[in-house]
Scaffold this motif. Sequence first.
Motif, mmCIF file in Angstrom:
data_model
loop_
_atom_site.group_PDB
_atom_site.id
_atom_site.type_symbol
_atom_site.label_atom_id
_atom_site.label_comp_id
_atom_site.label_asym_id
_atom_site.label_seq_id
_atom_site.Cartn_x
_atom_site.Cartn_y
_atom_site.Cartn_z
ATOM 1 N N SER A 148 0.845 -1.199 0.000
ATOM 2 C CA SER A 148 0.000 0.000 0.000
ATOM 3 C C SER A 148 0.878 1.246 0.000
ATOM 4 O O SER A 148 1.992 1.246 0.533
ATOM 5 C CB SER A 148 -0.916 0.003 1.226
ATOM 6 N N LEU A 149 0.360 2.296 -0.601
ATOM 7 C CA LEU A 149 1.108 3.542 -0.715
ATOM 8 C C LEU A 149 0.351 4.659 -0.004
ATOM 9 O O LEU A 149 -0.777 4.972 -0.357
ATOM 10 C CB LEU A 149 1.305 3.914 -2.191
ATOM 11 N N ASP A 150 0.972 5.234 1.026
ATOM 12 C CA ASP A 150 0.456 6.449 1.646
ATOM 13 C C ASP A 150 1.268 7.621 1.105
ATOM 14 O O ASP A 150 2.492 7.507 0.931
ATOM 15 C CB ASP A 150 0.588 6.387 3.167
ATOM 16 N N PHE A 151 0.619 8.743 0.861
ATOM 17 C CA PHE A 151 1.330 9.849 0.227
ATOM 18 C C PHE A 151 0.685 11.174 0.588
ATOM 19 O O PHE A 151 -0.445 11.230 1.084
ATOM 20 C CB PHE A 151 1.356 9.673 -1.296
ATOM 21 N N THR A 152 1.434 12.240 0.327
ATOM 22 C CA THR A 152 0.945 13.603 0.490
ATOM 23 C C THR A 152 1.078 14.323 -0.841
ATOM 24 O O THR A 152 2.119 14.238 -1.495
ATOM 25 C CB THR A 152 1.745 14.349 1.570
ATOM 26 N N LEU A 153 0.023 15.015 -1.233
ATOM 27 C CA LEU A 153 0.038 15.806 -2.462
ATOM 28 C C LEU A 153 -0.138 17.265 -2.081
ATOM 29 O O LEU A 153 -1.108 17.638 -1.421
ATOM 30 C CB LEU A 153 -1.085 15.362 -3.402
ATOM 31 N N LYS A 154 0.839 18.094 -2.488
ATOM 32 C CA LYS A 154 0.787 19.525 -2.207
ATOM 33 C C LYS A 154 0.717 20.300 -3.512
ATOM 34 O O LYS A 154 1.398 19.959 -4.477
ATOM 35 C CB LYS A 154 2.030 19.984 -1.428
ATOM 36 N N CYS A 155 -0.099 21.333 -3.514
ATOM 37 C CA CYS A 155 -0.155 22.253 -4.648
ATOM 38 C C CYS A 155 0.306 23.621 -4.166
ATOM 39 O O CYS A 155 -0.275 24.184 -3.230
ATOM 40 C CB CYS A 155 -1.561 22.331 -5.230
ATOM 41 N N TYR A 156 1.354 24.134 -4.798
ATOM 42 C CA TYR A 156 1.842 25.486 -4.540
ATOM 43 C C TYR A 156 1.441 26.342 -5.735
ATOM 44 O O TYR A 156 1.779 26.007 -6.873
ATOM 45 C CB TYR A 156 3.363 25.500 -4.391
ATOM 46 N N SER A 157 0.747 27.445 -5.480
ATOM 47 C CA SER A 157 0.201 28.221 -6.590
ATOM 48 C C SER A 157 0.305 29.710 -6.324
ATOM 49 O O SER A 157 0.187 30.164 -5.179
ATOM 50 C CB SER A 157 -1.270 27.840 -6.822
ATOM 51 N N ILE A 158 0.515 30.476 -7.400
ATOM 52 C CA ILE A 158 0.490 31.930 -7.305
ATOM 53 C C ILE A 158 -0.952 32.417 -7.165
ATOM 54 O O ILE A 158 -1.227 33.402 -6.482
ATOM 55 C CB ILE A 158 1.147 32.554 -8.553
ATOM 56 N N SER A 159 -1.884 31.724 -7.822
ATOM 57 C CA SER A 159 -3.305 32.099 -7.805
ATOM 58 C C SER A 159 -4.081 31.212 -6.838
ATOM 59 O O SER A 159 -3.601 30.139 -6.454
ATOM 60 C CB SER A 159 -3.893 31.961 -9.211
ATOM 61 N N PRO A 160 -5.286 31.629 -6.442
ATOM 62 C CA PRO A 160 -6.108 30.787 -5.561
ATOM 63 C C PRO A 160 -6.301 29.394 -6.147
ATOM 64 O O PRO A 160 -6.541 29.230 -7.346
ATOM 65 C CB PRO A 160 -7.436 31.551 -5.489
ATOM 66 N N ALA A 161 -6.184 28.392 -5.295
ATOM 67 C CA ALA A 161 -6.248 26.997 -5.745
ATOM 68 C C ALA A 161 -7.055 26.170 -4.768
ATOM 69 O O ALA A 161 -7.061 26.428 -3.562
ATOM 70 C CB ALA A 161 -4.843 26.422 -5.887
ATOM 71 N N THR A 162 -7.760 25.176 -5.293
ATOM 72 C CA THR A 162 -8.433 24.180 -4.468
ATOM 73 C C THR A 162 -8.030 22.806 -4.981
ATOM 74 O O THR A 162 -7.848 22.602 -6.177
ATOM 75 C CB THR A 162 -9.962 24.313 -4.522
ATOM 76 N N LEU A 163 -7.894 21.873 -4.062
ATOM 77 C CA LEU A 163 -7.485 20.514 -4.400
ATOM 78 C C LEU A 163 -8.391 19.554 -3.653
ATOM 79 O O LEU A 163 -8.487 19.613 -2.430
ATOM 80 C CB LEU A 163 -6.017 20.286 -4.014
ATOM 81 N N SER A 164 -9.064 18.682 -4.379
ATOM 82 C CA SER A 164 -9.980 17.738 -3.735
ATOM 83 C C SER A 164 -9.843 16.374 -4.392
ATOM 84 O O SER A 164 -9.668 16.272 -5.612
ATOM 85 C CB SER A 164 -11.429 18.220 -3.835
ATOM 86 N N GLU A 165 -9.893 15.343 -3.568
ATOM 87 C CA GLU A 165 -9.814 13.986 -4.106
ATOM 88 C C GLU A 165 -11.131 13.646 -4.800
ATOM 89 O O GLU A 165 -12.210 13.893 -4.261
ATOM 90 C CB GLU A 165 -9.514 12.985 -3.005
ATOM 91 N N ILE A 166 -11.023 13.113 -6.020
ATOM 92 C CA ILE A 166 -12.215 12.734 -6.770
ATOM 93 C C ILE A 166 -12.789 11.473 -6.130
ATOM 94 O O ILE A 166 -12.106 10.453 -6.055
ATOM 95 C CB ILE A 166 -11.880 12.498 -8.253
ATOM 96 N N PRO A 167 -14.026 11.527 -5.660
ATOM 97 C CA PRO A 167 -14.564 10.376 -4.921
ATOM 98 C C PRO A 167 -14.824 9.190 -5.836
ATOM 99 O O PRO A 167 -14.938 9.333 -7.062
ATOM 100 C CB PRO A 167 -15.877 10.917 -4.337
ATOM 101 N N LYS A 168 -14.934 8.026 -5.212
ATOM 102 C CA LYS A 168 -15.292 6.832 -5.970
ATOM 103 C C LYS A 168 -16.716 6.958 -6.476
ATOM 104 O O LYS A 168 -17.626 7.286 -5.731
ATOM 105 C CB LYS A 168 -15.154 5.582 -5.088
ATOM 106 N N LYS A 169 -16.895 6.695 -7.745
ATOM 107 C CA LYS A 169 -18.201 6.865 -8.363
ATOM 108 C C LYS A 169 -19.078 5.643 -8.165
ATOM 109 O O LYS A 169 -20.299 5.726 -8.174
ATOM 110 C CB LYS A 169 -18.009 7.144 -9.849
ATOM 111 N N TYR A 170 -18.439 4.484 -7.990
ATOM 112 C CA TYR A 170 -19.192 3.227 -7.923
ATOM 113 C C TYR A 170 -18.860 2.492 -6.634
ATOM 114 O O TYR A 170 -17.681 2.274 -6.311
ATOM 115 C CB TYR A 170 -18.865 2.357 -9.139
#
Length: 934
Positions: free
Chosen positions: A636-658
């Motif tokens: 299993s892989l645990d991880f951190t995702l960071k977004c650094y941006s000059i402009s306003p940013a939002t980051l959200s995990e896309i939920p499971k559809k099924y």
Amino acid sequence: MSVNYQNTNNQLNLLYQQAFYFANNAVKEDNIGNVEAAIKAYLDFKKVVESILQLETNQIKKEKIREKCQEYNRRVTELKNLTTYDKLMIQAKHKLDQISLQYEQKNNQEVLELYKCTLEILMKAAAEGTRDKSELIMFMKKIFERAEDLKGLPTTMSSLQVRSANPGAENSSPICKLSGIEDAILKKNSIINGKNFPQWPEGPEELNEQFAFERPFVDKDVLELSIAQKEKFDSWRRPSEIMNEPELFKMVSSTAIKQDVVTDCSFVASLCVSAAYQKRYGNKQLITRCIFPKNKYGHPFYNPSGKYVVKLIFNGTPRKVIIDDFLPFSRDGTLMCTFSTNKNELWPSIIEKAYLKLMGGYNFPGSNSGIDLYILTGWIPEQIFIDKYFEKEIMWKRMLNSQPKDDKNPDQHALITIATGHLSDTKGLVPTHAYAVLDIREVNDLRLLLVKNPWSHKRWTGPFSHLDRVNWTPELMKELDYDIERASNIDDGIFWIDFDSVCEYFYSIHMNWNPERFHYVVTKHSSWPINVGLRKDTMNLAYNPQFCLEINNESEQPSEVYLLLSKHITVTEEENEDFITLHVYNDTNGEKIYSDKTPWKKGAYVNSPHILVRFDAPTGITRYTIVVAQINRVKSLDFTLKCYSISPATLSEIPKKYQNVEFISGKWTNQTAGGNPSNITYLNNPEYRFSISPPTSNSPSDKPRVLLMLEGPKKFAMDVRMIWSNGKRIASLTTKDILMKSSGYRNGFCYCEKDDIKPGDYTIIVSTYEPGLIGEFTLTVASNVTFNVTSIPLEGAGMFKKVIYGQWIKGFNAMGIQQNFHLNPSYHLKISEMTTLKLQTPEMNPIPTHIRVFEKRPNNSLGREIANSGDYASAGFIQGVCTDDISLPSNDQGYIIVFCTWEKDVSGKFTAYVYSDRNVTIEEIVHERNELRK
């Protein structure tokens, strides 16, 4: 009896050191409003003073000590009488002082965090309902007025989320608090190499930790030494045993740092470039910010009790690393760890020990400087390999521009280190070794780097080295303040090297970017369990972690965005087999994707803990799909995702559809590799019955939606489709029967998706484009409602099979459907008991064709029609026609099967299969010549 004055003086000096520490700590805790900690420190001071008074012979000193002790006793009484409101206001005022100090030093991130903490404290004070709130109101007004100064600073003001001010809500979570899943991931990954390294407490530099002890602190975790280190090792010693007057910091300097026998050149190179940065920009704390304890001015200091806490970033968050000050001492009488050549200075040894505790011990096998700098500073790591894809000119400009010319605005700064690989011709360089870049200059078209070897000796001997008497002109030496004669006589490991030689002799460049250059930072912590999706990297991205990134660029210029993927590591000495990357898709509107079509930004798979992807977002609102990918997952892989941006940013995990998913493993065999629908064998392909039950009162109200995904060998072009049916094997296929299908035959992977599927039974067909391709596949069926999938056996499986080979001959038996229909190719079917059968013509020419079954009358005349194959097969579908199951009772005459074409006088051949659950007899009916002449 003689008195050992030397021992008494030593003991007294140690007691004075402890008393000074307790007093200093008590005043510090008092100033910041940590009342309980301050009281304890004052009482600890009193206890040590009692021992001093027993040994001290100087009456003047004794009197001063008693006065100070009385002063502290009075303060303890005052502190014990403080209300909760008083304590909170003391804390808030201290935070305001810190804000002023950090604002003057332009430590913008610290300023914002301090504002957040101050507002939280004031909200708690507001919940105390027993006092006049006028002071509080004025204080909060002052805070918000000062907050206006923060507009434009490199962090969003939205980070100043505060707790609720409602009474009874002081334990509520801040708006920006981690989700329960994220917090669990970070806590799980606090256990590193079997030791616990907890998350750093919330708030800027907030650390509720005891640093003073009656006896020097001893860490229960002793760091392991390597075999080579053990051969030189003598003992563990404290600074007070090897230094006259130990100091934590005397002067932050990169030139004073020296690596010894520990194989952590990348980390020492990181210390060097960080120290060089802090020395150049004295108001920007980079090294000193991570060490504790600190005084009221925020500066770390030597702790005679021997305990230190170092703040290091690992597994997605800052972590608390506790160490003592025992350092490895050699038999030669020198420190074996990294040390400072400044007399009595400790900080390189202390920070290195904390880092090596995190990494598992002094037997650390090595890392790379980009990784180490991120752990030490949090600066964004980027690794550039000097390979065939290396863009030399672009890289030089990036490196040169990363060293800001305006020392008052270093936010665009990058810390740079370089590393060698395996070298045949070293020219003084060390193979597989990290070097710190202290300066970058371009002078009269010459491109030069000032570099330091962490060993503090052994230098480059090529162009522009201390041995080069040709390239070093008086003008160039003056411009770079270089003395070649001095450099020839003193080997301090520092040298100039031209960029062309770097590109020839070095393996990679590491650039760690100042995060303060970005106005917005958003973070997500997530997990990719090993049991989710397939373990090998495939063309199917459905089960890869995916995120929606939205950038709102209100400027007219492109907005810079950095995406950093950091995997969590809990055993540092394990062989790293996790090759990971990030892919960015810009034409998806941030929605989930399934097929690995060419991404807009395609990441390279590397086994580094960090992957960085850079791009510019255009003007306006843009949504991207960010996909985490990995080759050959083994855990299993645990991880951190960071977004650094000059402009306003939002980051959200896309939920499971099924919610409901089923994986079906199958094979195309010699019997079932039927190819595409243009082949007569198409209906031999694997087929599956797919059933959705009608909703019940307890069923979800969502309309059923279905996803089909087919994976197989990458060289196979494949297709998956769902057919209207009663869940039976498809015997003939027309366009109107197809409910959903993938978008053409695709190599390795294809999928289709449809909403609002009505309850019922359907048939799924999986095929390759070419017939006869033998291989394994995985069919994934997913839906938001419950369903059932079962394999449908091949036509006639388990039944008797008879084969009929026939033909239509013009002028003889090609009668079509009009006059003399009975003269078409006909066969007498004899049965002796109740029989179920099915008739199929998988091979025929011409088309359209038809099958009919009649009761037989005397003289082979046709009686009542029993069954037929339905509509005539049309052009474009050459799989033939087929009847449904036909149940026939036995009779004396039997039955007649007629094969006909639509038009008369159309010649051709056909092959027909007769499947039956009982053995039957089939004989061709030969018509008399006079019948044919009619």
